[in-house]
Design an enzyme around this catalytic site. Structure first.
Site, PDB file in Angstrom:
ATOM      1  N   GLU A  77       0.819  -1.208   0.000  1.00  0.00           N
ATOM      2  CA  GLU A  77       0.000   0.000   0.000  1.00  0.00           C
ATOM      3  C   GLU A  77       0.857   1.262   0.000  1.00  0.00           C
ATOM      4  O   GLU A  77       0.532   2.245  -0.677  1.00  0.00           O
ATOM      5  CB  GLU A  77      -0.937   0.010   1.214  1.00  0.00           C
ATOM      6  CG  GLU A  77      -1.889  -1.161   1.310  1.00  0.00           C
ATOM      7  CD  GLU A  77      -3.022  -1.084   0.300  1.00  0.00           C
ATOM      8  OE1 GLU A  77      -3.074  -0.131  -0.486  1.00  0.00           O
ATOM      9  OE2 GLU A  77      -3.869  -2.003   0.310  1.00  0.00           O
ATOM     10  N   ASP A 222      -4.554 -10.098  -8.156  1.00  0.00           N
ATOM     11  CA  ASP A 222      -4.972  -9.152  -9.192  1.00  0.00           C
ATOM     12  C   ASP A 222      -3.861  -8.288  -9.783  1.00  0.00           C
ATOM     13  O   ASP A 222      -3.556  -8.359 -10.975  1.00  0.00           O
ATOM     14  CB  ASP A 222      -6.107  -8.265  -8.665  1.00  0.00           C
ATOM     15  CG  ASP A 222      -5.790  -7.606  -7.321  1.00  0.00           C
ATOM     16  OD1 ASP A 222      -4.768  -7.928  -6.712  1.00  0.00           O
ATOM     17  OD2 ASP A 222      -6.606  -6.766  -6.883  1.00  0.00           O
ATOM     18  N   GLU A 316     -18.682  -6.635  -2.223  1.00  0.00           N
ATOM     19  CA  GLU A 316     -17.291  -7.081  -2.066  1.00  0.00           C
ATOM     20  C   GLU A 316     -17.103  -8.486  -2.626  1.00  0.00           C
ATOM     21  O   GLU A 316     -16.051  -8.810  -3.169  1.00  0.00           O
ATOM     22  CB  GLU A 316     -16.892  -7.013  -0.596  1.00  0.00           C
ATOM     23  CG  GLU A 316     -15.436  -7.298  -0.319  1.00  0.00           C
ATOM     24  CD  GLU A 316     -14.496  -6.221  -0.817  1.00  0.00           C
ATOM     25  OE1 GLU A 316     -13.324  -6.220  -0.415  1.00  0.00           O
ATOM     26  OE2 GLU A 316     -14.903  -5.377  -1.649  1.00  0.00           O
ATOM     27  N   GLU A 334     -11.933  -0.161  -9.206  1.00  0.00           N
ATOM     28  CA  GLU A 334     -11.600  -1.030 -10.339  1.00  0.00           C
ATOM     29  C   GLU A 334     -12.645  -0.996 -11.459  1.00  0.00           C
ATOM     30  O   GLU A 334     -12.297  -0.976 -12.652  1.00  0.00           O
ATOM     31  CB  GLU A 334     -11.420  -2.483  -9.854  1.00  0.00           C
ATOM     32  CG  GLU A 334     -10.163  -2.725  -9.052  1.00  0.00           C
ATOM     33  CD  GLU A 334     -10.269  -2.225  -7.625  1.00  0.00           C
ATOM     34  OE1 GLU A 334      -9.225  -2.137  -6.959  1.00  0.00           O
ATOM     35  OE2 GLU A 334     -11.396  -1.914  -7.159  1.00  0.00           O
TER      36      GLU A 334
END
Length: 374
Positions: A77, A222, A316, A334
């Protein structure tokens, strides 16, 4: 004004989870916080042409943000949001300065800060495999993190460093960042299942052994796939294009079931490991657009839009019959990113309508007095 020059920078934007909570106390810029949202969203102000807001935020970051704190942060992050935000802000500030004669006082300040935070992330790469630890202490490196809490990381965390680290090396002249990120990507490629060309979800950073072998394009994996392709776009290195091609063929063979994407076992790819999808998968149609595979991108995006219309947001997680599996919506970007890429590729105003629907849902259901809430 045209912003075509920003495309390489926009491609840095990854599709990832929301920030994990930092350890520490305090809420202002001068305590434990390193102002993640301010830095992460800085480039948006320049992209929309708000140069005054961009300049004010630049000054706030330069004058107030410091990274020498005794806190444990997510390497992943911090890299994508803080380091990436500083680098894109630096590139844009330089561009605005040279092109428009604005922000003439700016002198590589964000690049200096990027080097600082980059060096604070480097201790995470001191592993047997070269795959980084998931967390690091900004002041003490790995010294304060116990071994039992630092053995495992997800594939996305390990494989989502190359864009920012390579950009930092190219902009600063210090090659160590790019070298570390290349090594981590090389290791992940080596550790793939050779029969299926798929990767698992969680691995041991010291042994390289897979801890969780579920394989898909959602949570835990991902942005590794995303960075494979975008590393080729940004750096022009054929190895990343070749790797992505093999991964892509594997995903389309085993994970894709028409527009639906269901996780499989990496070593037994004909067996599903889940019966639900997660919202992080919504980056995939955008990546397919960049790949040039437009029709399956359109189909998967349309499936996701159907789910969104049914529930106001993408849940989610949701089942194959589009029922809610996990009901949270942490404001993930996204689906919007994929919508943007499809609009750019097709010029179909339908995708503007989709984007407008997302904004309407955010304003109606997520807006609160201080901003927007999950």
């Amino acid at each position: 004004m045209s912003f075509d020059f920003l495309l390489p920078i926009l491609l840095w934007i990854p599709s990832v989870a929301i920030p994990s909570h930092n350890e520490g106390k305090g809420t202002n810029l001068n305590s434990f916080s390193f102002s993640l949202t301010l830095i992460d969203s800085l480039d948006t102000l320049a992209i929309i042409g708000d140069f005054n807001g961009f300049e004010e935020s630049l000054k706030l970051i330069i004058n107030e943000v410091k990274f020498d704190h005794d806190i444990v942060v997510s390497v992943f992050e911090t890299n994508i949001r803080v380091l990436g935000g500083l680098l894109s802000g630096h590139v844009l500030a330089d561009y605005i300065k040279s092109r428009y004669g604005e922000i003439t006082w700016y002198s590589n300040d964000l690049l200096t800060m990027a080097l600082d935070i980059g060096n604070r992330l480097l201790p995470a790469f001191n592993t047997t495999t070269g795959i980084p630890h998931a967390k690091v202490n900004l002041r003490h490196g790995m010294q304060t993190i116990t071994p039992e809490h630092s053995r495992e990381t997800c594939t996305a965390c390990a494989g989502t460093m190359i864009l920012e680290f390579a950009a930092l090396s190219r902009l600063s002249g210090d090659t160590v960042f790019e070298e570390k990120a290349h090594k981590a990507m090389d290791q992940l490629w080596t550790l793939r299942n050779r029969a299926s060309d798929l990767v698992g979800t969680v691995l041991n950073v010291h042994s390289g052994e897979w801890v969780r072998r579920e394989s898909g394009v959602g949570a835990g994996i991902d942005s590794y796939y995303e960075y494979c392709l975008k590393a080729y776009i940004l750096l022009g290195e054929d190895r990343y294009n070749s790797r992505f091609d093999k991964h892509y063929r594997a995903v389309m063979k085993y994970v894709s079931q028409g527009p639906i994407l269901l996780d499989v076992h990496m070593h037994r790819p004909n067996i599903n490991s889940k019966n639900f999808m997660d919202s992080l998968q919504a980056f995939w149609p955008g990546l397919q657009v960049l790949k040039g595979d437009l029709q399956p991108a359109i189909e998967t995006h349309e499936m996701l839009y159907h789910v969104m219309q049914k529930h106001n947001f993408l849940p989610e997680a949701f089942t194959t019959d589009f029922q809610v599996h996990w009901g949270q919506h942490p404001l993930r970007p996204e689906f919007v990113e994929s919508t943007y890429f499809l609009y750019r590729a097709t010029n179909d105003p339908y995708y503007l309508e989709v984007g407008a629907k997302v904004v309407e849902s955010l304003k109606k259901y997520a807006k609160v007095d201080c901003g927007f809430a999950a």
